[in-house]
Design a protein around this motif. Structure first.
Motif, PDB file in Angstrom:
ATOM      1  N   UNK A 223       0.869  -1.176   0.000  1.00  0.00           N
ATOM      2  CA  UNK A 223       0.000   0.000   0.000  1.00  0.00           C
ATOM      3  C   UNK A 223       0.907   1.228   0.000  1.00  0.00           C
ATOM      4  N   UNK A 224       0.864   2.020  -1.066  1.00  0.00           N
ATOM      5  CA  UNK A 224       1.774   3.165  -1.153  1.00  0.00           C
ATOM      6  C   UNK A 224       1.459   4.227  -0.117  1.00  0.00           C
ATOM      7  N   UNK A 225       2.486   4.999   0.246  1.00  0.00           N
ATOM      8  CA  UNK A 225       2.304   6.057   1.221  1.00  0.00           C
ATOM      9  C   UNK A 225       1.637   7.280   0.627  1.00  0.00           C
ATOM     10  N   UNK A 226       1.238   8.188   1.514  1.00  0.00           N
ATOM     11  CA  UNK A 226       0.600   9.414   1.083  1.00  0.00           C
ATOM     12  C   UNK A 226      -0.731   9.638   1.779  1.00  0.00           C
ATOM     13  N   UNK A 247      -8.547  14.282   6.196  1.00  0.00           N
ATOM     14  CA  UNK A 247      -7.309  13.858   5.540  1.00  0.00           C
ATOM     15  C   UNK A 247      -6.413  13.142   6.548  1.00  0.00           C
ATOM     16  N   UNK A 248      -5.851  12.038   6.133  1.00  0.00           N
ATOM     17  CA  UNK A 248      -4.917  11.293   6.982  1.00  0.00           C
ATOM     18  C   UNK A 248      -3.726  10.875   6.113  1.00  0.00           C
ATOM     19  N   UNK A 249      -2.547  11.094   6.604  1.00  0.00           N
ATOM     20  CA  UNK A 249      -1.332  10.717   5.870  1.00  0.00           C
ATOM     21  C   UNK A 249      -0.800   9.419   6.455  1.00  0.00           C
ATOM     22  N   UNK A 250      -0.565   8.445   5.586  1.00  0.00           N
ATOM     23  CA  UNK A 250      -0.107   7.125   6.021  1.00  0.00           C
ATOM     24  C   UNK A 250       1.154   6.765   5.247  1.00  0.00           C
ATOM     25  N   UNK A 418     -12.389  11.160  15.773  1.00  0.00           N
ATOM     26  CA  UNK A 418     -11.755  11.817  14.641  1.00  0.00           C
ATOM     27  C   UNK A 418     -11.715  13.335  14.876  1.00  0.00           C
ATOM     28  N   UNK A 419     -10.798  14.047  14.210  1.00  0.00           N
ATOM     29  CA  UNK A 419     -10.796  15.509  14.315  1.00  0.00           C
ATOM     30  C   UNK A 419     -12.134  16.079  13.851  1.00  0.00           C
TER      31      UNK A 419
END
Length: 478
Positions: A223-226, A247-250, A418-419
């Motif tokens: 699973x690619x990051x971003x 939005x969540x960055x993984x 969640x925010x």
């Protein structure tokens, strides 16, 4: 011979649910004032039909689960971890009366004197058999009476965007359908815990298109990051803990293509996994020692063979099915033993929803269309997980399969808001369970109906829980 019984399980410390049961319709928080995001542009008549179908499907399942045993079995407590089935039956009717007839319809209470009996925050499961509960015939009559009035109410209630917060997009009707289906899952757990011969039967799930190991199912996917969009502000019946979309960055990671199988878990057992403290969180190791655990719940070893009990039938442990009835501590220990880890909740959702081509998050791994029998094992159709590699039509863009249905999957994450979270319809719905005490599970199981299962759906439970239909998959950093 090693044997594990339900009464050897750690006793409950609290009673988390997918839907909180301490309903008080007079204390509904106001999403219109607080900014709780509702879907826009949805067809109210399509939602009305969807609500009708969901309510009818839930009641069909409730009827099957309660009519399949006699009155003595309905009123018995089959485990101190679970309510008598007759409590669930009347509780379903009581919540429907409170939220639909009273809160939405403004009707006078039918049975206000029983509200306290069926409030889960007032009475622990272990104490419920001692309460003056409705008898089976009376509980059936009550639930049926409420349902008839609720369907009349659904027919005449405006579901347009300008309506009240409970009526808008049919939220209250969807909430009650989800609530009943979740209790149907709870009652199925009770059926698994009860002694005696099988009361339920179902066909086996479809076999994978090719045997595991034939090269059609990778052991893991990348699973690619971003960034990706986690949660939802558009799903009309999403619960407050699923909202809002954000939005969540993984970072990039690898994830098991399928849930960990019984065969893989057996290697952990045979390598003395339950006897080696290195793999266990301290509280998990204490649980293992206190209760003498050496295998998943319902497993036993007899004459050199591992067997399990499943809904009253004893059978050999199937090596190519996802492992079931393991606690978070057991899942975490296996992952450490395997040199891996449990995925975070955000990693799980990105693997299940993110489409790298379009950059958007889907409702389900396969797209936005509702689940079908070809895509996922849901709705108690089969009463067991499908073999690893089944449902290729349900795979995610990353190639991971069986993310929806089959088994709930433990994640490493605590249950947190969640925010921008807004409690709705009131704090006890989710908010009181937030914190490090509960771990998040994702994906649903074969016991869950599609109305209560989607790519954003969040379940949570105590890390000691084993009677639930939970398994897991593992991850590693890229």
């Amino acid at each position: 011979m090693t044997q594990h019984r339900g009464h050897e399980e750690p006793r409950e410390e609290s009673e988390p649910r997918q839907l909180s049961d301490a309903f008080d319709p007079t204390q509904v928080s106001g999403p219109a004032a607080t900014g709780f995001p509702f879907a826009s542009g949805v067809d109210p008549e399509a939602l009305r039909r969807r609500a009708l179908d969901a309510l009818l499907a839930a009641r069909d399942r409730t009827t099957l689960l309660t009519d399949s045993v006699d009155d003595g079995e309905l009123t018995a407590q089959h485990s101190p971890l679970m309510s008598p089935l007759v409590w669930d039956l009347a509780h379903i009717g009581n919540q429907e009366e409170q939220w639909l007839l009273r809160a939405v319809g403004g009707r006078e209470a039918l049975r206000p004197e029983i509200d306290g009996l069926y409030n889960a925050f007032e009475h622990s499961r272990a104490s419920r058999p001692s309460l003056p509960l409705l008898a089976p015939a009376e509980a059936r009559t009550y639930a049926s009476d409420v349902r008839g009035r609720a369907l009349e109410l659904l027919e005449g209630t405006p579901l347009h965007e300008g309506g009240g917060p409970l009526e808008r997009a049919g939220f209250a009707f969807g909430m009650i359908a989800q609530h009943e289906q979740q209790h149907d899952e709870t009652m199925l757990i009770t059926h698994q815990l009860r002694a005696g011969p099988a009361a339920l039967t179902a066909p086996a799930p479809p076999a994978p298109p090719e045997p595991v190991g034939a090269g059609t199912v990778p052991s893991e996917v990348f699973v690619p990051g971003g960034p990706f969009t986690m949660g939802t502000s558009a799903e009309p019946w999403a619960l407050d803990n699923e909202r809002p979309a954000h939005r969540r960055d993984v970072a990039a990671f690898h994830l098991d293509a399928s849930p960990v199988t019984c065969g893989a878990y057996l290697r952990f057992i045979e390598d003395d996994g339950y006897g080696d403290e290195r793999w266990w969180a301290p509280d998990g190791w204490a649980m293992v020692r206190e209760h003498g655990l050496s295998a998943p719940l319902f497993w036993r070893r007899e004459a050199g063979q591992w067997l399990r009990r499943r809904f009253g039938v004893t059978e050999p442990v199937p090596h190519d099915e996802p492992v079931l009835h393991v606690s978070w501590y057991e899942a975490d220990a296996y992952a450490r033993w395997a040199g891996r880890r449990l995925p975070t909740e955000a990693e799980w959702e990105k693997a299940a929803r993110h489409d790298p081509v379009s950059g958007r998050s889907r409702r389900y791994p396969w797209g936005d269309e509702d689940p079908t029998p070809e895509r996922a094992n849901l709705g108690q159709r089969h009463l067991r997980p499908a073999r690893s590699g089944a449902y290729p039509q349900g795979r995610s863009p990353a190639g991971a399969g069986q993310l929806i249905g089959d088994v709930w999957e433990w994640t490493s994450s605590d249950f947190l808001p969640y925010p921008g979270f807004v409690a709705f319809p009131y704090r006890e719905y989710s908010e009181v369970f937030f914190g490090p005490g509960h771990k998040v599970l994702r994906g649903g199981s074969f016991a869950v109906d599609q109305v209560a299962c989607r790519g954003t759906f969040r379940n949570w439970d105590l890390p000691v829980r084993r009677q639930i239909f939970a398994g897991f998959r593992t991850a590693r950093d890229a």
